[in-house]
Write an enzyme that holds these catalytic residues in place. Structure first.
Site, PDB file in Angstrom:
ATOM      1  N   SER A 144       0.844  -1.206   0.000  1.00  0.00           N
ATOM      2  CA  SER A 144       0.000   0.000   0.000  1.00  0.00           C
ATOM      3  C   SER A 144       0.871   1.244   0.000  1.00  0.00           C
ATOM      4  O   SER A 144       2.021   1.222   0.461  1.00  0.00           O
ATOM      5  CB  SER A 144      -0.853   0.014   1.273  1.00  0.00           C
ATOM      6  OG  SER A 144      -1.515   1.260   1.417  1.00  0.00           O
ATOM      7  N   TYR A 157      -2.380  -0.826  11.031  1.00  0.00           N
ATOM      8  CA  TYR A 157      -2.446  -1.284   9.638  1.00  0.00           C
ATOM      9  C   TYR A 157      -1.192  -0.914   8.850  1.00  0.00           C
ATOM     10  O   TYR A 157      -0.621  -1.748   8.139  1.00  0.00           O
ATOM     11  CB  TYR A 157      -3.691  -0.662   8.994  1.00  0.00           C
ATOM     12  CG  TYR A 157      -3.829  -0.858   7.499  1.00  0.00           C
ATOM     13  CD1 TYR A 157      -4.304  -2.067   6.976  1.00  0.00           C
ATOM     14  CD2 TYR A 157      -3.526   0.168   6.601  1.00  0.00           C
ATOM     15  CE1 TYR A 157      -4.459  -2.238   5.601  1.00  0.00           C
ATOM     16  CE2 TYR A 157      -3.684   0.001   5.232  1.00  0.00           C
ATOM     17  CZ  TYR A 157      -4.148  -1.201   4.741  1.00  0.00           C
ATOM     18  OH  TYR A 157      -4.303  -1.375   3.387  1.00  0.00           O
ATOM     19  N   LYS A 161       1.625  -3.054   6.197  1.00  0.00           N
ATOM     20  CA  LYS A 161       1.860  -2.805   4.772  1.00  0.00           C
ATOM     21  C   LYS A 161       3.339  -2.510   4.522  1.00  0.00           C
ATOM     22  O   LYS A 161       3.888  -2.890   3.493  1.00  0.00           O
ATOM     23  CB  LYS A 161       0.954  -1.665   4.298  1.00  0.00           C
ATOM     24  CG  LYS A 161      -0.515  -2.058   4.314  1.00  0.00           C
ATOM     25  CD  LYS A 161      -0.828  -3.018   3.184  1.00  0.00           C
ATOM     26  CE  LYS A 161      -1.685  -4.172   3.553  1.00  0.00           C
ATOM     27  NZ  LYS A 161      -2.028  -5.054   2.422  1.00  0.00           N
TER      28      LYS A 161
HETATM   29  N1  LIG Z   1      -8.788  -0.325  -1.115  1.00  0.00           N
HETATM   30  C1  LIG Z   1      -7.695   0.414  -0.911  1.00  0.00           C
HETATM   31  O1  LIG Z   1      -7.739   1.656  -0.932  1.00  0.00           O
HETATM   32  C2  LIG Z   1      -6.394  -0.250  -0.690  1.00  0.00           C
HETATM   33  C3  LIG Z   1      -6.260  -1.595  -0.417  1.00  0.00           C
HETATM   34  N2  LIG Z   1      -5.022  -2.138  -0.201  1.00  0.00           N
HETATM   35  C4  LIG Z   1      -4.882  -3.548   0.076  1.00  0.00           C
HETATM   36  O2  LIG Z   1      -5.510  -4.299  -0.927  1.00  0.00           O
HETATM   37  C5  LIG Z   1      -5.837  -5.577  -0.430  1.00  0.00           C
HETATM   38  C6  LIG Z   1      -7.245  -5.927  -0.864  1.00  0.00           C
HETATM   39  O3  LIG Z   1      -8.142  -5.027  -0.259  1.00  0.00           O
HETATM   40  P1  LIG Z   1      -9.440  -4.454  -0.986  1.00  0.00           P
HETATM   41  O4  LIG Z   1      -9.645  -5.109  -2.278  1.00  0.00           O
HETATM   42  O5  LIG Z   1      -9.352  -3.005  -0.921  1.00  0.00           O
HETATM   43  O6  LIG Z   1     -10.543  -4.876   0.080  1.00  0.00           O
HETATM   44  P2  LIG Z   1     -11.811  -5.828   0.053  1.00  0.00           P
HETATM   45  O7  LIG Z   1     -12.383  -5.738   1.415  1.00  0.00           O
HETATM   46  O8  LIG Z   1     -12.680  -5.532  -1.123  1.00  0.00           O
HETATM   47  O9  LIG Z   1     -11.210  -7.284  -0.182  1.00  0.00           O
HETATM   48  C7  LIG Z   1     -10.560  -7.980   0.834  1.00  0.00           C
HETATM   49  C8  LIG Z   1     -10.380  -9.406   0.392  1.00  0.00           C
HETATM   50  O10 LIG Z   1      -9.588 -10.077   1.368  1.00  0.00           O
HETATM   51  C9  LIG Z   1     -10.288 -11.221   1.831  1.00  0.00           C
HETATM   52  N3  LIG Z   1      -9.950 -11.478   3.218  1.00  0.00           N
HETATM   53  C10 LIG Z   1     -10.093 -10.641   4.286  1.00  0.00           C
HETATM   54  N4  LIG Z   1      -9.658 -11.249   5.406  1.00  0.00           N
HETATM   55  C11 LIG Z   1      -9.245 -12.493   5.016  1.00  0.00           C
HETATM   56  C12 LIG Z   1      -8.706 -13.590   5.714  1.00  0.00           C
HETATM   57  N5  LIG Z   1      -8.509 -13.573   7.037  1.00  0.00           N
HETATM   58  N6  LIG Z   1      -8.397 -14.703   5.016  1.00  0.00           N
HETATM   59  C13 LIG Z   1      -8.598 -14.762   3.680  1.00  0.00           C
HETATM   60  N7  LIG Z   1      -9.110 -13.747   2.959  1.00  0.00           N
HETATM   61  C14 LIG Z   1      -9.425 -12.631   3.639  1.00  0.00           C
HETATM   62  C15 LIG Z   1     -11.754 -10.893   1.633  1.00  0.00           C
HETATM   63  O11 LIG Z   1     -12.489 -12.122   1.596  1.00  0.00           O
HETATM   64  P3  LIG Z   1     -14.055 -12.184   1.999  1.00  0.00           P
HETATM   65  O12 LIG Z   1     -14.769 -11.361   0.949  1.00  0.00           O
HETATM   66  O13 LIG Z   1     -14.387 -13.626   1.940  1.00  0.00           O
HETATM   67  O14 LIG Z   1     -14.153 -11.587   3.367  1.00  0.00           O
HETATM   68  C16 LIG Z   1     -11.692 -10.176   0.294  1.00  0.00           C
HETATM   69  O15 LIG Z   1     -11.586 -11.118  -0.743  1.00  0.00           O
HETATM   70  C17 LIG Z   1      -5.638  -5.492   1.086  1.00  0.00           C
HETATM   71  O16 LIG Z   1      -4.426  -6.135   1.429  1.00  0.00           O
HETATM   72  C18 LIG Z   1      -5.533  -3.999   1.353  1.00  0.00           C
HETATM   73  O17 LIG Z   1      -4.729  -3.727   2.468  1.00  0.00           O
HETATM   74  C19 LIG Z   1      -3.899  -1.397  -0.276  1.00  0.00           C
HETATM   75  C20 LIG Z   1      -3.973  -0.069  -0.527  1.00  0.00           C
HETATM   76  C21 LIG Z   1      -5.213   0.612  -0.751  1.00  0.00           C
HETATM   77  C1  LIG Z   2      -8.310   1.280   3.632  1.00  0.00           C
HETATM   78  C2  LIG Z   2      -7.747   2.586   3.145  1.00  0.00           C
HETATM   79  O1  LIG Z   2      -8.784   3.388   2.700  1.00  0.00           O
HETATM   80  C3  LIG Z   2      -6.826   2.356   2.001  1.00  0.00           C
HETATM   81  O2  LIG Z   2      -5.983   1.308   2.340  1.00  0.00           O
HETATM   82  C4  LIG Z   2      -4.735   1.694   2.244  1.00  0.00           C
HETATM   83  O3  LIG Z   2      -3.814   0.942   2.309  1.00  0.00           O
HETATM   84  C5  LIG Z   2      -4.627   3.132   2.054  1.00  0.00           C
HETATM   85  O4  LIG Z   2      -4.381   3.725   3.291  1.00  0.00           O
HETATM   86  C6  LIG Z   2      -5.953   3.491   1.538  1.00  0.00           C
HETATM   87  O5  LIG Z   2      -6.366   4.765   1.833  1.00  0.00           O
END
Ligand SMILES: NC(=O)C1=CN([C@@H]2O[C@H](COP(=O)(O)OP(=O)(O)OC[C@H]3O[C@@H](n4cnc5c(N)ncnc54)[C@H](OP(=O)(O)O)[C@@H]3O)[C@@H](O)[C@H]2O)C=CC1
Ligand SMILES: C[C@H](O)[C@@H]1OC(=O)[C@H](O)[C@@H]1O
Length: 254
Positions: A144, A157, A161
């Site tokens: 991230s 968090y 990351k």
């Molecule tokens: N959205 C953002 O702005 C940003 C996101 N990220 C990172 O991107 C990644 C994906 O997040 P994002 O797509 O945004 O979020 P979502 O909440 O849309 O997706 C999260 C995914 O992770 C799965 N998950 C959560 N906990 C577990 C677990 N314990 N075991 C297995 N699977 C799990 C969920 O499964 P289920 O649906 O079954 O719960 C889902 O498929 C994360 O690592 C997040 O930190 C990084 C930077 C920015």
């Molecule tokens: C969950 C936050 O909105 C998202 O996740 C990250 O890793 C960054 O901080 C984004 O803003």
């Protein structure tokens, strides 16, 4: 041109958001795709249906990445179904926003276990399979922008990351001799389930948009191209790298 033709790609957290977009993106580029998820059965199965509609094989395996045994189970189920592992995308993560001074111990521990331990065990399990196969591979971890900057309500968090980013650097060194490349993507703010509540605050959302030189927050699909690229042979000499995918948010000081 299809960048992942004939490859097998494993993605954790593939039911929604960035992981789902990466899974569909990989299938569009010719890969068979296995996804892990923890709770969203319907969404996981609809992701597999989309992969199959693209003419590729799909597999959904339920499991909590915080548990080390989930990693070995995911890899062995994928090998059973598709015969090998060429790419691991370690993506599953959580971000339960909370203030620092009264952060519950269990929120810290859960976030560390899912985001950092989960990535560690998945990367290790995939790497062992790739070494056994003897023909290299690619690992992409979803870190991230938060590996580089802080957040008032993300004190539990952002260290995870930064840890994932660091894991890819050390794994790149440990696995280079096996022809396994390890890189991370650093998304900015992407509109997914993880921040739906946080960005329901219109003022906060506007502030985040205004910080972004490209003028909008990201969509999950914005990550699919960079992840497919790093997973593919187009990136054959790229390892230990971290790619910001943030619409320019990080460089926007004033
Ligand atoms: N959205 C953002 O702005 C940003 C996101 N990220 C990172 O991107 C990644 C994906 O997040 P994002 O797509 O945004 O979020 P979502 O909440 O849309 O997706 C999260 C995914 O992770 C799965 N998950 C959560 N906990 C577990 C677990 N314990 N075991 C297995 N699977 C799990 C969920 O499964 P289920 O649906 O079954 O719960 C889902 O498929 C994360 O690592 C997040 O930190 C990084 C930077 C920015
Ligand atoms: C969950 C936050 O909105 C998202 O996740 C990250 O890793 C960054 O901080 C984004 O803003």
């Amino acid at each position: 041109m299809k960048l992942l033709q004939g490859k097998t790609v494993l993605i954790t957290g593939g039911s929604t958001g960035i992981g789902r977009a990466a899974a569909i993106g990989a299938a569009r580029h010719g890969a068979d795709v296995a996804i892990n998820y923890v709770s969203s059965d319907d969404k996981a199965h609809s992701c597999i249906a989309e992969i199959e509609a693209l003419g590729q094989r799909g597999l959904a395996v339920k499991g909590d990445v915080a548990l080390p045994e989930t990693a070995s189970d995911f890899v062995s189920r994928a090998v059973e179904a598709f015969g090998r592992v060429d790419v691991m995308v370690s993506n599953a993560g959580i971000c339960p926003f909370h203030s620092f001074l009264d952060m519950p111990v269990e929120t810290v521990e859960r976030t560390f276990r899912v985001n950092l331990h989960g990535a560690y065990f998945m990367v290790q399990a995939a790497a062992n399979q790739m070494v056994k196969q003897g023909s290299g591979g690619a690992i992409v971890a979803v870190s991230s922008i938060s590996a580089l900057v802080g957040g008032e309500f993300q004190t539990h968090y952002t260290p995870t990351k930064a840890g994932v980013h660091s894991l890819m650097q050390s794994a790149a060194i440990a696995l280079g001799k096996h022809g396994i490349r390890c890189n991370s993507v650093l998304p900015g703010t992407i509109l997914t389930e993880i921040n739906k509540d946080d960005l329901a605050d219109a003022e906060k959302r506007r502030y985040m948009e205004e910080r972004t030189p490209l003028g909008r927050l990201g969509q999950p699909e914005d990550l699919a191209g960079p992840i497919v690229f790093l997973a593919s042979d187009m990136a054959a000499y790229v390892t230990g790298a971290a790619l910001l995918v943030d619409g320019g948010m990080f460089v926007n000081l004033q």
